[in-house]
Design an enzyme around this catalytic site. Structure first.
Site, PDB file in Angstrom:
ATOM      1  CG  ASP A 340       3.519  -3.262  -3.299  1.00 25.84           C
ATOM      2  OD1 ASP A 340       3.543  -2.025  -3.290  1.00 25.84           O
ATOM      3  OD2 ASP A 340       3.094  -3.931  -4.266  1.00 25.84           O
ATOM      4  CD  GLU A 395       1.222   0.457  -1.632  1.00 28.01           C
ATOM      5  OE1 GLU A 395       1.582   1.361  -2.399  1.00 28.01           O
ATOM      6  OE2 GLU A 395       1.076  -0.722  -2.005  1.00 28.01           O
TER       7      GLU A 395
END
Length: 635
Positions: A340, A395
């Site tokens: 993330d 990401e």
């Protein structure tokens, strides 16, 4: 180390595939040199990377063969450490740690008289840290494996996890899927009931649906413990602890093992880009300073997220984070990770106030955090060396080149990147454009605009679009009529008719043209009728929107079942034909028709020809399209 010879990667293929990269070849070589140097230093000092990344077997609490317990912590800024808990009546001085080299502290507790462990299973513990200012503060071990909170408390407690019969995995990890079809899921909202759902509920009630839908991979969010539920799991407090609000560590192991029994790969949404700023139950100021695991001062604070930023150049931070990845693989059998927020890691500006335009000068230069880049390269090196089937997904909103190229080619080693521009494009179209004004060329460009050799996970919407303040595709398409006209017992309205058909077409076009993998956020496959909002002060701690109403699928007259059936058929068709895993030469699909006036898109992928007509009012017969071979094509 002065004699260590670094063999530079052959950048020839990478530079040929990306004509904008040659001016930055030396930057890529320098990054690789930094990676090789750091890897060699670690292996020389620690014996091997395999040993170094198993530090979860050395730190925290370690049971010894005689049932004694060895406690080890890294707290370089502390003046003293002691252990308090149920086992010693919460004495603050009876069990001090001994200071060792390099900021490490140790405490050994011999077994009890009856040879049992000195700290019973489920006992509460705390670190008592004496700071250099003379203050005494309670902390939780950085390596704590289980933390819980009672309703009347604002902070989590460190709970000793040592069950007599820990769960042992039965089923082997499934082979790595050739075509990755990901079901993004959050355990706590995986129920129609207004409460926090559990790992056991997910295992019993959601896993069968995922299997039925044809998804072969689950991406689990919010598993790493986070004190603030409404953070969606992105403000991690305890990196080695599975969130106890959903159940026990054994419950999570059963979930993963059950998924494996169904042939489903399980990925963890891992948050190493920052950490919660909590002190009492987080990593922040563990040793009384602001620089234990993080950069000190302003550099260690994330201005936008209100969190702490890791010091990726620190030896012990590398030990902690790399071991954390191995812990989730070894202990829980996760098959890979979605990393993330790595845009925040890649740049000193963390992406705050920056609009990336695609110019390559944005990706090289003083604004790039090369310590973070080296760290991510080490993560991928460790995971892919020790676990060749492991999947890593990045990401990144910036479009960093070579992100998904192998390290030995000069890249950073990720397997996939998220195609984050695609859902934004669909939302923009639905918000701003009339049906007759859709720019088909722009849509196709957005779906196919990805770098050669950088596999993408594409999606028409994820959890970001479901959050309060935005709308899902279904909500943008059908809005308030979803509450009144989704029943087949009432006449089909133009809004619902249009919405249902476009929901299907948008998802199929994204699935078939947009990437080398596909992702769906839980509930969106059937057009979940409400947004997502976690309990917080602003909504009076309500769980009304912190749930997924799977019960709607059990009502045969509701049209949500039609969307569910289409999603299942779409996945099963991909499983049969394998367009996501089509050969690299044709991996993006060969687009043969983009007719903006007709609103028609035609392309070949795998061994299929896809024909889409997005015109709001015109159907076509005898429409001429190009095909790879002559003959009849069944529809």
């Amino acid at each position: 180390m002065a004699d260590h010879q670094i063999e530079l990667p052959d950048l020839g293929e990478l530079l040929r595939d990306d004509p904008y990269l040659p001016p930055y070849a030396e930057d890529l070589r320098r990054r690789y040199k930094l990676f090789e140097k750091r890897l060699a230093l670690l292996e020389d000092a620690e014996g091997s990377m395999e040993v170094f990344t198993r530090s979860y077997q050395e730190y925290g609490v370690q049971k010894q063969p005689n049932n004694g317990l060895l406690f080890r912590e890294w707290a370089p800024g502390a003046k003293g450490l002691s252990l308090a808990g149920d086992f010693n009546g919460w004495s603050s001085s009876s069990h001090p740690y001994t200071k060792k080299e390099f900021g490490k502290w140790e405490l050994y507790l011999p077994p009890s008289r009856d040879k049992s462990p000195p700290v019973p299973h489920l006992s509460k513990l705390k670190l008592l840290v004496k700071t250099t200012e003379g203050e005494e503060v309670f902390r939780i071990s950085a390596w704590a494996r289980y933390v819980t909170k009672v309703p009347e408390s604002n902070t989590y407690d460190w709970v000793h996890w040592d069950p007599i019969q820990p769960y042992l995995h039965i089923h082997p990890c499934p082979p790595r899927p050739r075509s990755l079809r990901i079901y993004e899921a959050h355990v706590g909202i995986a129920s129609p009931e207004e409460k926090v759902a559990t790992y056991n509920n997910f295992t019993a009630n959601v896993l069968p649906r995922i299997k039925d839908l044809g998804y072969n991979c689950i991406q689990l969010m919010a598993v790493m413990e986070h004190a603030y539920y409404a953070s969606f799991g992105y403000q991690v407090t305890n990196f080695f602890a599975a969130s106890s609000r959903f159940g026990t560590p054994n419950d999570l192991k059963i979930l993963v093992d059950s998924a494996h029994s169904l042939g489903i790969t399980v990925l963890l949404d891992v948050v190493h880009s920052h950490a919660s700023s909590n002190t009492a139950d987080g990593l922040n100021r563990l040793d009384g300073t602001d620089s234990c695991y993080f950069h000190s001062g302003v550099k260690g604070d994330h201005a936008q997220w209100g969190s702490r930023i890791f010091n990726y150049s620190s030896w012990e931070v590398l030990r902690f984070l790399l071991s954390n990845l191995r812990w989730w693989v070894e202990e829980y059998r996760f098959d890979g990770f979605r990393f993330d927020g790595i845009t925040s890691m890649l740049y000193h500006h963390h992406g705050i106030g920056v609009s990336f335009g695609g110019g390559y000068s944005e990706y090289f230069g003083m604004q790039v955090d090369e310590d973070s880049i080296v760290h991510l390269m080490l993560c991928n090196h460790v995971l892919h060396t020790l676990y060749p089937e492991c999947i890593t997904i990045a990401e990144d909103v910036s479009g960093m080149p070579a992100l998904c190229q192998p390290i030995w080619k000069g890249g950073m080693g990720f397997d996939y990147r998220l195609a984050m521009a695609v859902p934004d494009k669909w939302i923009q179209i639905l918000k701003e454009c009339k049906d007759e004004d859709w720019d088909m060329g722009n849509i196709v460009h957005t779906l196919t605009n990805r770098r050669r050799g950088d596999p993408s996970i594409c999606y028409s919407e994820s959890h970001d679009q479901a959050l309060v303040g935005d709308k899902s595709l279904a909500f943008w398409l059908m809005d308030k009529e979803m509450y009144t006209n989704m029943s087949s017992l009432v006449p089909m309205t133009p809004v619902i008719d249009r919405g249902v058909q476009l929901h299907k077409m948008i998802r199929l076009l994204t699935h078939s043209l947009g990437g080398e993998g596909y992702l769906n956020f839980m509930g969106n496959e059937f057009g979940h009728p409400e947004w997502l909002d976690f309990p917080r002060k602003g909504n009076e701690e309500s769980y009304q929107y912190a749930r997924r109403q799977y019960n709607l699928l059990d009502m045969e007259h509701l049209r949500y079942r039609q969307l569910y059936a289409f999603d299942r058929d779409m996945n099963l068709t991909e499983e049969h034909y394998g367009w996501l895993a089509a050969s690299p030469v044709r991996h993006t699909g060969v687009v043969t028709t983009v007719a903006d006036n007709d609103k028609v898109v035609v392309f070949e992928r795998g061994q299929l020809v896809f024909v889409f007509n997005f015109h709001p009012s015109h159907s076509y017969t005898h429409y001429r399209i190009a095909t790879p071979t002559t003959g009849k094509y069944p529809s």
